[in-house]
Design a protein around this motif. Structure first.
Motif, PDB file in Angstrom:
ATOM      1  N   ILE A   1      35.195 116.062  54.393  1.00 18.91           N
ATOM      2  CA  ILE A   1      35.078 115.217  53.213  1.00 18.91           C
ATOM      3  C   ILE A   1      33.663 115.404  52.673  1.00 18.91           C
ATOM      4  CG2 ILE A   1      35.114 112.867  52.294  1.00 18.91           C
ATOM      5  CD1 ILE A   1      36.931 112.138  54.699  1.00 18.91           C
ATOM      6  N   HIS A   2      33.574 115.801  51.418  1.00 19.96           N
ATOM      7  CA  HIS A   2      32.275 115.953  50.759  1.00 19.96           C
ATOM      8  C   HIS A   2      32.028 114.695  49.945  1.00 19.96           C
ATOM      9  CE1 HIS A   2      31.828 120.187  51.793  1.00 19.96           C
ATOM     10  NE2 HIS A   2      33.133 120.227  51.671  1.00 19.96           N
ATOM     11  N   ALA A   3      31.012 113.930  50.318  1.00 20.17           N
ATOM     12  CA  ALA A   3      30.681 112.674  49.655  1.00 20.17           C
ATOM     13  C   ALA A   3      29.356 112.841  48.919  1.00 20.17           C
ATOM     14  CB  ALA A   3      30.566 111.557  50.685  1.00 20.17           C
ATOM     15  N   VAL A   4      29.375 112.534  47.618  1.00 16.92           N
ATOM     16  CA  VAL A   4      28.192 112.753  46.795  1.00 16.92           C
ATOM     17  C   VAL A   4      27.837 111.487  46.024  1.00 16.92           C
ATOM     18  CG1 VAL A   4      27.172 114.190  44.986  1.00 16.92           C
ATOM     19  CG2 VAL A   4      28.879 115.166  46.524  1.00 16.92           C
ATOM     20  N   ASN A   5      26.588 111.082  46.137  1.00 19.54           N
ATOM     21  CA  ASN A   5      26.036 109.954  45.402  1.00 19.54           C
ATOM     22  C   ASN A   5      25.598 110.471  44.037  1.00 19.54           C
ATOM     23  OD1 ASN A   5      24.351 107.983  44.311  1.00 19.54           O
ATOM     24  ND2 ASN A   5      23.239 107.617  46.206  1.00 19.54           N
ATOM     25  N   LEU A   6      26.226 109.961  42.974  1.00 21.57           N
ATOM     26  CA  LEU A   6      25.841 110.335  41.610  1.00 21.57           C
ATOM     27  C   LEU A   6      25.129 109.176  40.905  1.00 21.57           C
ATOM     28  CD1 LEU A   6      29.023 112.289  40.455  1.00 21.57           C
ATOM     29  CD2 LEU A   6      26.819 113.230  41.158  1.00 21.57           C
ATOM     30  N   GLY A   7      24.364 108.425  41.641  1.00 19.38           N
ATOM     31  CA  GLY A   7      23.617 107.316  41.065  1.00 19.38           C
ATOM     32  C   GLY A   7      24.467 106.074  40.939  1.00 19.38           C
ATOM     33  N   LYS A   8      25.130 105.919  39.788  1.00 22.82           N
ATOM     34  CA  LYS A   8      26.010 104.770  39.572  1.00 22.82           C
ATOM     35  C   LYS A   8      27.468 105.153  39.780  1.00 22.82           C
ATOM     36  CE  LYS A   8      22.965 102.517  36.293  1.00 22.82           C
ATOM     37  NZ  LYS A   8      22.824 102.039  34.911  1.00 22.82           N
ATOM     38  N   ALA A   9      27.698 106.229  40.486  1.00 20.39           N
ATOM     39  CA  ALA A   9      29.055 106.718  40.733  1.00 20.39           C
ATOM     40  C   ALA A   9      29.081 107.481  42.039  1.00 20.39           C
ATOM     41  CB  ALA A   9      29.511 107.626  39.587  1.00 20.39           C
ATOM     42  N   ALA A  10      30.294 107.785  42.484  1.00 20.72           N
ATOM     43  CA  ALA A  10      30.480 108.589  43.693  1.00 20.72           C
ATOM     44  C   ALA A  10      31.550 109.640  43.428  1.00 20.72           C
ATOM     45  CB  ALA A  10      30.899 107.715  44.862  1.00 20.72           C
ATOM     46  N   PHE A  11      31.361 110.800  44.015  1.00 24.11           N
ATOM     47  CA  PHE A  11      32.318 111.904  43.956  1.00 24.11           C
ATOM     48  C   PHE A  11      32.694 112.226  45.387  1.00 24.11           C
ATOM     49  CE2 PHE A  11      33.144 116.355  44.656  1.00 24.11           C
ATOM     50  CZ  PHE A  11      33.987 116.716  43.627  1.00 24.11           C
ATOM     51  N   LEU A  12      33.992 112.398  45.639  1.00 23.15           N
ATOM     52  CA  LEU A  12      34.438 112.812  46.967  1.00 23.15           C
ATOM     53  C   LEU A  12      35.488 113.895  46.832  1.00 23.15           C
ATOM     54  CD1 LEU A  12      33.812 109.527  47.272  1.00 23.15           C
ATOM     55  CD2 LEU A  12      34.188 110.233  49.615  1.00 23.15           C
ATOM     56  N   ALA A  13      35.389 114.889  47.688  1.00 25.07           N
ATOM     57  CA  ALA A  13      36.366 115.974  47.730  1.00 25.07           C
ATOM     58  C   ALA A  13      36.742 116.197  49.186  1.00 25.07           C
ATOM     59  CB  ALA A  13      35.788 117.251  47.132  1.00 25.07           C
ATOM     60  N   VAL A  14      38.040 116.366  49.431  1.00 25.78           N
ATOM     61  CA  VAL A  14      38.538 116.617  50.780  1.00 25.78           C
ATOM     62  C   VAL A  14      38.918 118.091  50.848  1.00 25.78           C
ATOM     63  CG1 VAL A  14      40.221 115.952  52.531  1.00 25.78           C
ATOM     64  CG2 VAL A  14      39.438 114.258  50.850  1.00 25.78           C
ATOM     65  N   GLU A  15      38.256 118.825  51.734  1.00 27.48           N
ATOM     66  CA  GLU A  15      38.469 120.268  51.858  1.00 27.48           C
ATOM     67  C   GLU A  15      39.262 120.593  53.113  1.00 27.48           C
ATOM     68  OE1 GLU A  15      35.888 124.405  52.224  1.00 27.48           O
ATOM     69  OE2 GLU A  15      34.851 122.523  51.854  1.00 27.48           O
ATOM     70  N   LYS A  16      40.426 121.200  52.906  1.00 26.76           N
ATOM     71  CA  LYS A  16      41.223 121.668  54.042  1.00 26.76           C
ATOM     72  C   LYS A  16      40.538 122.894  54.639  1.00 26.76           C
ATOM     73  CE  LYS A  16      45.865 120.544  52.385  1.00 26.76           C
ATOM     74  NZ  LYS A  16      47.174 121.119  52.037  1.00 26.76           N
ATOM     75  N   PRO A  17      40.681 123.094  55.952  1.00 27.75           N
ATOM     76  CA  PRO A  17      40.047 124.268  56.571  1.00 27.75           C
ATOM     77  C   PRO A  17      40.469 125.595  55.933  1.00 27.75           C
ATOM     78  CG  PRO A  17      40.835 122.754  58.241  1.00 27.75           C
ATOM     79  CD  PRO A  17      41.335 122.232  56.924  1.00 27.75           C
ATOM     80  N   LYS A  18      41.728 125.679  55.495  1.00 27.25           N
ATOM     81  CA  LYS A  18      42.193 126.921  54.873  1.00 27.25           C
ATOM     82  C   LYS A  18      42.443 126.734  53.384  1.00 27.25           C
ATOM     83  CE  LYS A  18      43.966 128.709  59.119  1.00 27.25           C
ATOM     84  NZ  LYS A  18      44.972 129.317  59.896  1.00 27.25           N
ATOM     85  N   GLY A  19      41.862 125.688  52.809  1.00 31.83           N
ATOM     86  CA  GLY A  19      42.057 125.392  51.397  1.00 31.83           C
ATOM     87  C   GLY A  19      40.973 125.990  50.528  1.00 31.83           C
ATOM     88  N   TYR A  20      41.030 125.631  49.258  1.00 32.33           N
ATOM     89  CA  TYR A  20      40.037 126.093  48.288  1.00 32.33           C
ATOM     90  C   TYR A  20      38.670 125.562  48.710  1.00 32.33           C
ATOM     91  CZ  TYR A  20      38.040 127.195  43.731  1.00 32.33           C
ATOM     92  OH  TYR A  20      37.272 127.713  42.724  1.00 32.33           O
ATOM     93  N   PRO A  21      37.673 126.433  48.829  1.00 30.74           N
ATOM     94  CA  PRO A  21      36.374 125.999  49.353  1.00 30.74           C
ATOM     95  C   PRO A  21      35.506 125.251  48.342  1.00 30.74           C
ATOM     96  CG  PRO A  21      36.341 128.344  48.900  1.00 30.74           C
ATOM     97  CD  PRO A  21      37.737 127.874  48.612  1.00 30.74           C
ATOM     98  N   PHE A  22      34.958 124.152  48.761  1.00 29.19           N
ATOM     99  CA  PHE A  22      34.031 123.367  47.942  1.00 29.19           C
ATOM    100  C   PHE A  22      32.820 124.200  47.553  1.00 29.19           C
ATOM    101  CE2 PHE A  22      30.683 120.025  47.605  1.00 29.19           C
ATOM    102  CZ  PHE A  22      31.210 119.337  46.537  1.00 29.19           C
ATOM    103  N   SER A  23      32.464 125.161  48.375  1.00 31.17           N
ATOM    104  CA  SER A  23      31.295 126.002  48.095  1.00 31.17           C
ATOM    105  C   SER A  23      31.462 126.820  46.822  1.00 31.17           C
ATOM    106  CB  SER A  23      30.998 126.924  49.277  1.00 31.17           C
ATOM    107  OG  SER A  23      32.095 127.788  49.511  1.00 31.17           O
ATOM    108  N   GLU A  24      32.685 126.940  46.303  1.00 29.54           N
ATOM    109  CA  GLU A  24      32.893 127.639  45.036  1.00 29.54           C
ATOM    110  C   GLU A  24      32.277 126.864  43.873  1.00 29.54           C
ATOM    111  OE1 GLU A  24      34.268 130.713  44.298  1.00 29.54           O
ATOM    112  OE2 GLU A  24      34.046 130.923  46.459  1.00 29.54           O
TER     113      GLU A  24
END
Length: 149
Positions: free
Chosen positions: A41-64
């Motif tokens: 789970i990629h959790a990102v503090n955007l100040g007054k908001a939050a972004f989260l992405a769940v990355e499967k081991p064989k899924g589309y990579p967040f690093s893209e």
């Protein structure tokens, strides 16, 4: 990346990467989790908001989305959110405004964004462990404080 290699990951099914993605350790952690079959789970503090992405081991990579060596991870992420919204005909004007405003400096790290992200992490982890459906990346969770999406 000795620190990541020394980290014991056996038996772990889920991990949270809440780093700034501004150095190689963050990417090495993601790669190690992918090798071990761990959902991240990629959790990102955007100040007054939050972004989260769940990355499967064989899924589309967040690093893209977050290229190594990018100047400001949050602005890169903001551009991804904006493009995603435009593609699905669901513009996110406050993100576009934030990108314009913070292109010269980093997004603020306000406590409220961290609290929102932590709450979402707990909810997503609960859903994963209970076998409930979650959104997997490239879909994501975006929760602003008092803003329309």
């Amino acid at each position: 990346m000795e620190d990541v290699d020394a980290c014991p990951l056996s038996g772990i099914r889920y991990a949270v990467n809440a780093t700034l993605h501004d150095n190689e350790v963050s990417f090495a952690f993601d790669e190690k989790c992918k090798e071990q079959g761990i959902t991240v789970i990629h959790a990102v503090n955007l100040g007054k908001a939050a972004f989260l992405a769940v990355e499967k081991p064989k899924g589309y990579p967040f690093s893209e989305v977050v290229k190594r060596g990018s100047d400001d991870f949050r602005c890169s992420l903001g551009k991804y959110i904006s493009q995603y919204g435009m593609f699905w005909q669901m513009p996110v004007p406050w993100v576009d405004e934030a990108i314009r405003h913070y292109s010269e400096e980093s997004f603020p790290q306000l406590g409220i964004g961290a609290y929102i992200a932590a709450g979402y992490c707990a909810n997503i982890l609960s859903n994963l462990t209970e076998g409930k459906e979650v959104k997997y990346f490239p879909k994501f969770y975006l929760s602003p404080l008092l803003e329309e999406i």
